[in-house]
Design a protein around this motif. Structure first.
Motif, PDB file in Angstrom:
ATOM      1  N   VAL A 132      14.145   4.630   8.402  1.00 23.84           N
ATOM      2  CA  VAL A 132      13.468   3.511   7.744  1.00 23.84           C
ATOM      3  C   VAL A 132      12.769   4.000   6.486  1.00 23.84           C
ATOM      4  O   VAL A 132      12.131   5.045   6.473  1.00 23.84           O
ATOM      5  N   ARG A 133      12.905   3.195   5.426  1.00 26.91           N
ATOM      6  CA  ARG A 133      12.181   3.457   4.180  1.00 26.91           C
ATOM      7  C   ARG A 133      11.192   2.324   3.917  1.00 26.91           C
ATOM      8  O   ARG A 133      11.291   1.248   4.522  1.00 26.91           O
ATOM      9  N   VAL A 134      10.273   2.550   3.008  1.00 31.06           N
ATOM     10  CA  VAL A 134       9.243   1.553   2.718  1.00 31.06           C
ATOM     11  C   VAL A 134       9.869   0.225   2.289  1.00 31.06           C
ATOM     12  O   VAL A 134       9.411  -0.854   2.684  1.00 31.06           O
ATOM     13  N   ALA A 173       0.832  -1.206   0.000  1.00 29.56           N
ATOM     14  CA  ALA A 173       0.000   0.000   0.000  1.00 29.56           C
ATOM     15  C   ALA A 173       0.866   1.255   0.000  1.00 29.56           C
ATOM     16  O   ALA A 173       0.585   2.221  -0.736  1.00 29.56           O
ATOM     17  N   LEU A 174       1.913   1.252   0.784  1.00 32.32           N
ATOM     18  CA  LEU A 174       2.799   2.414   0.830  1.00 32.32           C
ATOM     19  C   LEU A 174       3.526   2.606  -0.492  1.00 32.32           C
ATOM     20  O   LEU A 174       3.699   3.744  -0.963  1.00 32.32           O
ATOM     21  N   GLU A 175       3.970   1.529  -1.104  1.00 27.58           N
ATOM     22  CA  GLU A 175       4.647   1.639  -2.397  1.00 27.58           C
ATOM     23  C   GLU A 175       3.723   2.218  -3.467  1.00 27.58           C
ATOM     24  O   GLU A 175       4.166   2.921  -4.372  1.00 27.58           O
ATOM     25  N   ALA A 176       2.415   1.919  -3.339  1.00 27.96           N
ATOM     26  CA  ALA A 176       1.438   2.450  -4.292  1.00 27.96           C
ATOM     27  C   ALA A 176       0.987   3.861  -3.953  1.00 27.96           C
ATOM     28  O   ALA A 176       0.151   4.434  -4.662  1.00 27.96           O
ATOM     29  N   GLY A 177       1.515   4.424  -2.880  1.00 29.19           N
ATOM     30  CA  GLY A 177       1.117   5.766  -2.460  1.00 29.19           C
ATOM     31  C   GLY A 177      -0.181   5.813  -1.695  1.00 29.19           C
ATOM     32  O   GLY A 177      -0.718   6.899  -1.439  1.00 29.19           O
ATOM     33  N   ASP A 178      -0.697   4.661  -1.299  1.00 31.43           N
ATOM     34  CA  ASP A 178      -1.976   4.585  -0.578  1.00 31.43           C
ATOM     35  C   ASP A 178      -1.713   4.641   0.927  1.00 31.43           C
ATOM     36  O   ASP A 178      -1.827   3.634   1.641  1.00 31.43           O
ATOM     37  N   VAL A 179      -1.386   5.804   1.419  1.00 31.51           N
ATOM     38  CA  VAL A 179      -1.088   5.960   2.851  1.00 31.51           C
ATOM     39  C   VAL A 179      -2.331   5.691   3.688  1.00 31.51           C
ATOM     40  O   VAL A 179      -2.257   5.089   4.766  1.00 31.51           O
ATOM     41  N   ALA A 207       6.118   2.813   8.029  1.00 31.86           N
ATOM     42  CA  ALA A 207       7.147   1.823   7.693  1.00 31.86           C
ATOM     43  C   ALA A 207       7.988   1.479   8.923  1.00 31.86           C
ATOM     44  O   ALA A 207       8.297   0.300   9.163  1.00 31.86           O
ATOM     45  N   ARG A 208       8.352   2.473   9.701  1.00 29.31           N
ATOM     46  CA  ARG A 208       9.140   2.204  10.914  1.00 29.31           C
ATOM     47  C   ARG A 208       8.334   1.360  11.900  1.00 29.31           C
ATOM     48  O   ARG A 208       8.859   0.405  12.503  1.00 29.31           O
ATOM     49  N   ALA A 209       7.048   1.669  12.072  1.00 27.50           N
ATOM     50  CA  ALA A 209       6.198   0.893  12.977  1.00 27.50           C
ATOM     51  C   ALA A 209       6.102  -0.559  12.526  1.00 27.50           C
ATOM     52  O   ALA A 209       6.122  -1.486  13.352  1.00 27.50           O
ATOM     53  N   VAL A 210       6.012  -0.775  11.214  1.00 27.19           N
ATOM     54  CA  VAL A 210       5.921  -2.136  10.688  1.00 27.19           C
ATOM     55  C   VAL A 210       7.209  -2.901  10.948  1.00 27.19           C
ATOM     56  O   VAL A 210       7.188  -4.058  11.402  1.00 27.19           O
ATOM     57  N   VAL A 211       8.350  -2.280  10.691  1.00 32.68           N
ATOM     58  CA  VAL A 211       9.634  -2.959  10.913  1.00 32.68           C
ATOM     59  C   VAL A 211       9.787  -3.305  12.391  1.00 32.68           C
ATOM     60  O   VAL A 211      10.224  -4.421  12.738  1.00 32.68           O
ATOM     61  N   GLU A 212       9.435  -2.390  13.274  1.00 36.01           N
ATOM     62  CA  GLU A 212       9.527  -2.674  14.708  1.00 36.01           C
ATOM     63  C   GLU A 212       8.603  -3.815  15.099  1.00 36.01           C
ATOM     64  O   GLU A 212       8.972  -4.687  15.907  1.00 36.01           O
ATOM     65  N   SER A 213       7.389  -3.846  14.544  1.00 31.62           N
ATOM     66  CA  SER A 213       6.437  -4.904  14.866  1.00 31.62           C
ATOM     67  C   SER A 213       6.899  -6.248  14.327  1.00 31.62           C
ATOM     68  O   SER A 213       6.732  -7.282  14.984  1.00 31.62           O
ATOM     69  N   ARG A 254      12.659  -6.212   3.575  1.00 31.03           N
ATOM     70  CA  ARG A 254      13.925  -6.688   4.138  1.00 31.03           C
ATOM     71  C   ARG A 254      13.715  -7.250   5.539  1.00 31.03           C
ATOM     72  O   ARG A 254      14.292  -8.290   5.906  1.00 31.03           O
ATOM     73  N   ALA A 255      12.890  -6.571   6.328  1.00 26.54           N
ATOM     74  CA  ALA A 255      12.605  -7.049   7.676  1.00 26.54           C
ATOM     75  C   ALA A 255      11.840  -8.370   7.638  1.00 26.54           C
ATOM     76  O   ALA A 255      12.097  -9.278   8.446  1.00 26.54           O
ATOM     77  N   VAL A 256      10.898  -8.499   6.710  1.00 30.58           N
ATOM     78  CA  VAL A 256      10.135  -9.746   6.584  1.00 30.58           C
ATOM     79  C   VAL A 256      11.058 -10.897   6.209  1.00 30.58           C
ATOM     80  O   VAL A 256      10.959 -12.004   6.763  1.00 30.58           O
TER      81      VAL A 256
END
Length: 317
Positions: A278-280, A108-114, A138-144, A285-287
């Motif tokens: 952190v970038r999108v 969603a973030l890559e598509a610009g759908d914030v 993106a930072r919240a996702v990597v931390e989670s 990479r975290a996954v």
């Protein structure tokens, strides 16, 4: 078949089942446990630590007892023991659902759908999505992803290696109780104290193993060790600190900082301050790192269980 091999085969089957099937949309065993724990809470709740400790003992103890009874019932049949271990492992791990949710937010973030990413974020963590821009999400996702690699996969495998099916079910019960009542809201500040502390204890070995494996499997082992040593102890969580710091160092990014939970703002220390923002693209990479850590944890835990069983047999021979 020896107990070590039963766990190794069963845990591998369960982790493979999670990879192929993910979590069921309805009737998930963890959701069933959550409803039962909620019913116990309705009966026991008082603004008192003792009542909360009783709630924790009843719910977590019940899960361990159920696992012990089931394991004892199938013990004479090795195939049934492997199947039970596989089913229990599949029921308690959540690596595939974690990866799917994280990747969906990344797309969603890559598509610009914030807005779409904000709508999905509560499926992954408790952050206030309206307070976050794309990089903040993106930072919240990597931390989670980092924290849940320990909570949703590695910690369960560790306790499965220690105690078999009762360990698998007990760990997931404790972790679920912490998510339900362990947070510091007015209702649960005292009632959830026992669940939160028990979750800290149960999660301690899995968090350290996750940090070690993230260091070994990441792209920058020295950076991971440096961030772990320098910053893990500054995190308010004794278990999330090593995990998030090692992931930050391994990925070369900065984690932590200002967070918002339900209108409550927290200012957490920055982890791996020398890393970049952190970038999108770091979500994928975290996954990938999370998946490598999960399979390495299976190897470590299965190997430890086999070696432990052989040592016990040698002492009794």
């Amino acid at each position: 078949m020896r107990a070590g091999r039963v766990f190794a085969y069963g845990a591998a089957a369960g982790l493979l089942g999670d990879l192929l099937l993910g979590d069921p949309r309805r009737g998930h065993p963890v959701a069933v446990f959550g409803r039962a724990a909620g019913a116990v809470e309705q009966l026991l709740w008082r603004d008192h630590r003792g009542r909360g400790a009783l709630h924790t003992a009843v719910c977590a103890g019940g899960a361990v007892a159920l696992g012990a009874v089931a394991a004892r019932a199938v013990r004479p049949c090795p195939a049934a023991s492997v199947a039970l271990t596989g089913a229990a492992t599949w029921a308690v791990v959540g690596g595939t659902s974690l990866a799917r949710e994280a990747s969906a937010i990344g797309r969603a973030l890559e598509a610009g759908d914030v807005a779409g990413a904000r709508a999905r974020l509560p499926h992954l963590c408790g952050r206030d999505p309206q307070a976050l821009d794309a990089d903040g999400i993106a930072r919240a996702v990597v931390e989670s992803v980092a924290e849940n690699t320990s909570d949703a996969v590695v910690g369960a495998l560790v306790w499965g290696a220690v105690a078999g099916v009762p360990g698998l079910l007990g760990f997931r019960a404790v972790n679920t109780l912490d998510a339900m009542v362990g947070h510091k809201s007015p209702r649960y500040r005292r009632y959830g104290w026992a669940s939160a502390r028990l979750d800290d204890l149960a999660g301690w070995p899995g968090a350290r193993l996750t940090a070690v494996l993230a260091t070994a499997a990441g792209g920058d082992p020295r950076g991971a060790v440096r961030a772990w040593r320098a910053d893990a102890g500054r995190h308010p969580s004794p278990n999330a600190g090593p995990v998030e710091a090692s992931f930050a160092g391994a990925l070369g990014v900065r984690l932590g900082g200002t967070l918002s939970y339900g209108g409550r703002v927290e200012h957490r220390p920055v982890l791996n301050r020398s890393g970049r923002a952190v970038r999108v693209a770091d979500i994928d990479r975290a996954v990938r790192l999370s998946r490598r850590v999960s399979w390495l944890a299976l190897g470590v835990c299965a190997g430890a269980r086999i070696v432990g069983a052989r040592l016990r047999k040698g002492r009794t021979a």
